[in-house]
Design a protein around this motif. Sequence first.
Motif, PDB file in Angstrom:
ATOM      1  N   THR A   3      32.206  48.906  40.677  1.00  0.00           N
ATOM      2  CA  THR A   3      32.302  47.464  40.499  1.00  0.00           C
ATOM      3  C   THR A   3      33.014  46.874  41.701  1.00  0.00           C
ATOM      4  OG1 THR A   3      32.338  47.612  38.087  1.00  0.00           O
ATOM      5  CG2 THR A   3      33.249  45.610  39.068  1.00  0.00           C
ATOM      6  N   TYR A   4      32.368  45.927  42.347  1.00  0.00           N
ATOM      7  CA  TYR A   4      32.874  45.289  43.559  1.00  0.00           C
ATOM      8  C   TYR A   4      33.170  43.826  43.273  1.00  0.00           C
ATOM      9  CZ  TYR A   4      31.144  49.241  46.362  1.00  0.00           C
ATOM     10  OH  TYR A   4      30.919  50.497  46.901  1.00  0.00           O
ATOM     11  N   LEU A   5      34.317  43.364  43.728  1.00  0.00           N
ATOM     12  CA  LEU A   5      34.609  41.936  43.761  1.00  0.00           C
ATOM     13  C   LEU A   5      34.464  41.482  45.206  1.00  0.00           C
ATOM     14  CD1 LEU A   5      35.726  39.275  42.488  1.00  0.00           C
ATOM     15  CD2 LEU A   5      37.978  40.039  43.255  1.00  0.00           C
ATOM     16  N   ILE A   6      33.602  40.505  45.455  1.00  0.00           N
ATOM     17  CA  ILE A   6      33.373  39.991  46.805  1.00  0.00           C
ATOM     18  C   ILE A   6      33.593  38.486  46.781  1.00  0.00           C
ATOM     19  CG2 ILE A   6      31.757  39.803  48.731  1.00  0.00           C
ATOM     20  CD1 ILE A   6      30.160  42.096  47.450  1.00  0.00           C
ATOM     21  N   ARG A  27      27.646  47.101  40.321  1.00  0.00           N
ATOM     22  CA  ARG A  27      27.978  45.832  39.671  1.00  0.00           C
ATOM     23  C   ARG A  27      28.779  44.994  40.657  1.00  0.00           C
ATOM     24  NH1 ARG A  27      28.673  42.451  35.502  1.00  0.00           N
ATOM     25  NH2 ARG A  27      30.749  41.762  34.852  1.00  0.00           N
ATOM     26  N   VAL A  28      28.433  43.725  40.765  1.00  0.00           N
ATOM     27  CA  VAL A  28      29.090  42.811  41.685  1.00  0.00           C
ATOM     28  C   VAL A  28      29.661  41.628  40.929  1.00  0.00           C
ATOM     29  CG1 VAL A  28      28.784  41.222  43.632  1.00  0.00           C
ATOM     30  CG2 VAL A  28      27.636  43.450  43.646  1.00  0.00           C
ATOM     31  N   ILE A  29      30.940  41.372  41.157  1.00  0.00           N
ATOM     32  CA  ILE A  29      31.568  40.139  40.714  1.00  0.00           C
ATOM     33  C   ILE A  29      31.714  39.300  41.968  1.00  0.00           C
ATOM     34  CG2 ILE A  29      33.587  39.076  39.630  1.00  0.00           C
ATOM     35  CD1 ILE A  29      34.116  41.884  38.364  1.00  0.00           C
ATOM     36  N   GLY A  30      30.968  38.229  42.055  1.00  0.00           N
ATOM     37  CA  GLY A  30      30.941  37.433  43.270  1.00  0.00           C
ATOM     38  C   GLY A  30      31.512  36.053  43.054  1.00  0.00           C
ATOM     39  N   THR A  31      32.305  35.596  44.010  1.00  0.00           N
ATOM     40  CA  THR A  31      32.892  34.263  43.886  1.00  0.00           C
ATOM     41  C   THR A  31      32.157  33.272  44.773  1.00  0.00           C
ATOM     42  OG1 THR A  31      34.553  34.231  45.682  1.00  0.00           O
ATOM     43  CG2 THR A  31      35.113  35.457  43.666  1.00  0.00           C
ATOM     44  N   ILE A  75      38.215  46.840  38.806  1.00  0.00           N
ATOM     45  CA  ILE A  75      37.544  46.580  40.082  1.00  0.00           C
ATOM     46  C   ILE A  75      37.791  47.772  40.991  1.00  0.00           C
ATOM     47  CG2 ILE A  75      37.540  45.149  42.157  1.00  0.00           C
ATOM     48  CD1 ILE A  75      38.284  42.783  40.337  1.00  0.00           C
ATOM     49  N   ASP A  76      36.712  48.412  41.412  1.00  0.00           N
ATOM     50  CA  ASP A  76      36.825  49.576  42.283  1.00  0.00           C
ATOM     51  C   ASP A  76      37.058  49.191  43.738  1.00  0.00           C
ATOM     52  OD1 ASP A  76      36.160  51.780  40.338  1.00  0.00           O
ATOM     53  OD2 ASP A  76      34.353  50.551  40.138  1.00  0.00           O
ATOM     54  N   VAL A  77      36.371  48.147  44.182  1.00  0.00           N
ATOM     55  CA  VAL A  77      36.480  47.710  45.575  1.00  0.00           C
ATOM     56  C   VAL A  77      36.574  46.190  45.610  1.00  0.00           C
ATOM     57  CG1 VAL A  77      35.456  47.735  47.871  1.00  0.00           C
ATOM     58  CG2 VAL A  77      35.064  49.667  46.320  1.00  0.00           C
ATOM     59  N   LEU A  78      37.616  45.698  46.255  1.00  0.00           N
ATOM     60  CA  LEU A  78      37.763  44.261  46.491  1.00  0.00           C
ATOM     61  C   LEU A  78      37.455  43.989  47.956  1.00  0.00           C
ATOM     62  CD1 LEU A  78      40.785  42.028  45.385  1.00  0.00           C
ATOM     63  CD2 LEU A  78      39.628  41.718  47.558  1.00  0.00           C
ATOM     64  N   VAL A 115      44.310  39.304  46.557  1.00  0.00           N
ATOM     65  CA  VAL A 115      44.809  40.646  46.221  1.00  0.00           C
ATOM     66  C   VAL A 115      45.842  40.574  45.107  1.00  0.00           C
ATOM     67  CG1 VAL A 115      46.117  42.624  47.057  1.00  0.00           C
ATOM     68  CG2 VAL A 115      44.289  41.673  48.465  1.00  0.00           C
ATOM     69  N   GLN A 116      46.797  39.666  45.234  1.00  0.00           N
ATOM     70  CA  GLN A 116      47.839  39.569  44.205  1.00  0.00           C
ATOM     71  C   GLN A 116      47.252  39.200  42.847  1.00  0.00           C
ATOM     72  OE1 GLN A 116      51.057  37.038  45.515  1.00  0.00           O
ATOM     73  NE2 GLN A 116      51.711  38.474  47.094  1.00  0.00           N
ATOM     74  N   ALA A 117      46.278  38.296  42.828  1.00  0.00           N
ATOM     75  CA  ALA A 117      45.690  37.862  41.562  1.00  0.00           C
ATOM     76  C   ALA A 117      44.899  38.971  40.883  1.00  0.00           C
ATOM     77  CB  ALA A 117      44.792  36.653  41.801  1.00  0.00           C
ATOM     78  N   PHE A 118      44.238  39.821  41.691  1.00  0.00           N
ATOM     79  CA  PHE A 118      43.357  40.839  41.116  1.00  0.00           C
ATOM     80  C   PHE A 118      43.956  42.248  41.134  1.00  0.00           C
ATOM     81  CE2 PHE A 118      40.395  37.389  41.900  1.00  0.00           C
ATOM     82  CZ  PHE A 118      39.582  37.438  40.773  1.00  0.00           C
ATOM     83  N   LEU A 119      45.239  42.356  41.453  1.00  0.00           N
ATOM     84  CA  LEU A 119      45.883  43.676  41.420  1.00  0.00           C
ATOM     85  C   LEU A 119      45.782  44.351  40.046  1.00  0.00           C
ATOM     86  CD1 LEU A 119      49.200  43.778  43.502  1.00  0.00           C
ATOM     87  CD2 LEU A 119      47.242  45.325  43.635  1.00  0.00           C
ATOM     88  N   PRO A 120      45.965  43.621  38.945  1.00  0.00           N
ATOM     89  CA  PRO A 120      45.831  44.288  37.643  1.00  0.00           C
ATOM     90  C   PRO A 120      44.464  44.930  37.440  1.00  0.00           C
ATOM     91  CG  PRO A 120      46.896  42.160  37.387  1.00  0.00           C
ATOM     92  CD  PRO A 120      46.386  42.217  38.797  1.00  0.00           C
ATOM     93  N   HIS A 121      43.422  44.320  37.975  1.00  0.00           N
ATOM     94  CA  HIS A 121      42.068  44.862  37.834  1.00  0.00           C
ATOM     95  C   HIS A 121      41.871  46.080  38.734  1.00  0.00           C
ATOM     96  CE1 HIS A 121      42.130  40.511  37.055  1.00  0.00           C
ATOM     97  NE2 HIS A 121      41.220  40.736  36.133  1.00  0.00           N
ATOM     98  N   LEU A 122      42.439  46.034  39.928  1.00  0.00           N
ATOM     99  CA  LEU A 122      42.369  47.178  40.829  1.00  0.00           C
ATOM    100  C   LEU A 122      43.129  48.369  40.250  1.00  0.00           C
ATOM    101  CD1 LEU A 122      42.937  45.174  44.113  1.00  0.00           C
ATOM    102  CD2 LEU A 122      40.935  46.624  43.709  1.00  0.00           C
ATOM    103  N   ARG A 123      44.238  48.091  39.602  1.00  0.00           N
ATOM    104  CA  ARG A 123      45.057  49.163  39.027  1.00  0.00           C
ATOM    105  C   ARG A 123      44.363  49.884  37.874  1.00  0.00           C
ATOM    106  NH1 ARG A 123      50.444  45.479  39.844  1.00  0.00           N
ATOM    107  NH2 ARG A 123      51.225  46.567  41.708  1.00  0.00           N
ATOM    108  N   LYS A 124      43.318  49.284  37.333  1.00  0.00           N
ATOM    109  CA  LYS A 124      42.554  49.933  36.262  1.00  0.00           C
ATOM    110  C   LYS A 124      41.536  50.927  36.818  1.00  0.00           C
ATOM    111  CE  LYS A 124      42.666  45.951  33.093  1.00  0.00           C
ATOM    112  NZ  LYS A 124      41.830  44.936  32.396  1.00  0.00           N
ATOM    113  N   ALA A 125      41.255  50.838  38.117  1.00  0.00           N
ATOM    114  CA  ALA A 125      40.256  51.712  38.730  1.00  0.00           C
ATOM    115  C   ALA A 125      40.872  53.055  39.100  1.00  0.00           C
ATOM    116  CB  ALA A 125      39.665  51.047  39.969  1.00  0.00           C
TER     117      ALA A 125
END
Length: 228
Positions: A3-6, A27-31, A75-78, A115-125
């Motif tokens: 899962t990638y956040l771009i 899977r892509v989460i795109g902003t 999120i595996d890759v931001l 990065v700070q906002a999505f750290l909790p999601h990265l920590r789940k990977a």
Amino acid sequence: MGTYLITGIGRGIGRALARVLLTRGDRVIGTVRDRAQLPADWQGFQETGHLKIVRLDILDEKSIADAARSVDEAIDVLVNNSGVIGPKRQSTLDMDFDGFLDTLKVNTLGPLHIVQAFLPHLRKAEHPKILTISSRMGSMAYAKSDRIAYRASKAAVNKVVQGLSTDLAPEGMIVVSVHPGWVRTDMGGTGADISVEQSAAGIVALSDRLSASDSGRFFDWQGEELPF
């Protein structure tokens, strides 16, 4: 597959990155700031669940926080992709200072907010990675002075990347800066060296092979290390 956040998938490199990943089944989460920027043929990816669209304005902290709350998965890759070239006047001898400040807000502070906002999601990977799209123009070893606001913002975000790699190393996160090449986009112009498709494919390949020993380093789109 992961899962990638771009950030900023509405055009340019961000759109090309999303297409490469979606085509291979990730899977892509795109902003985006405006959903109207999205290609019509991506509707199918949304229907299958491979693509999630999140509205986000990199200059609006509340927008970033709201976007993070709308995501409830690992999120595996931001990929910090959003960026601007800066104001028309950005010489050391003739500077649009308000434009310089806006450039720093987008290109330097924006990635750190993300990065700070999505750290909790990265920590789940299991093996999270953070790639920030920077530029060789920001290298301190590359002594040019044109577009100095842009150059300074990219030099500054490289330092942010170094700091993040140091602080997140105990958690096993890999954090790198990436020069995407001189790409034929609205920002790079039609005379640039490579297509968005070439750049995106190279960045995805680099992401796939990054290891812990790469964290805190600066690479180009082909995986060659660059000096900060």
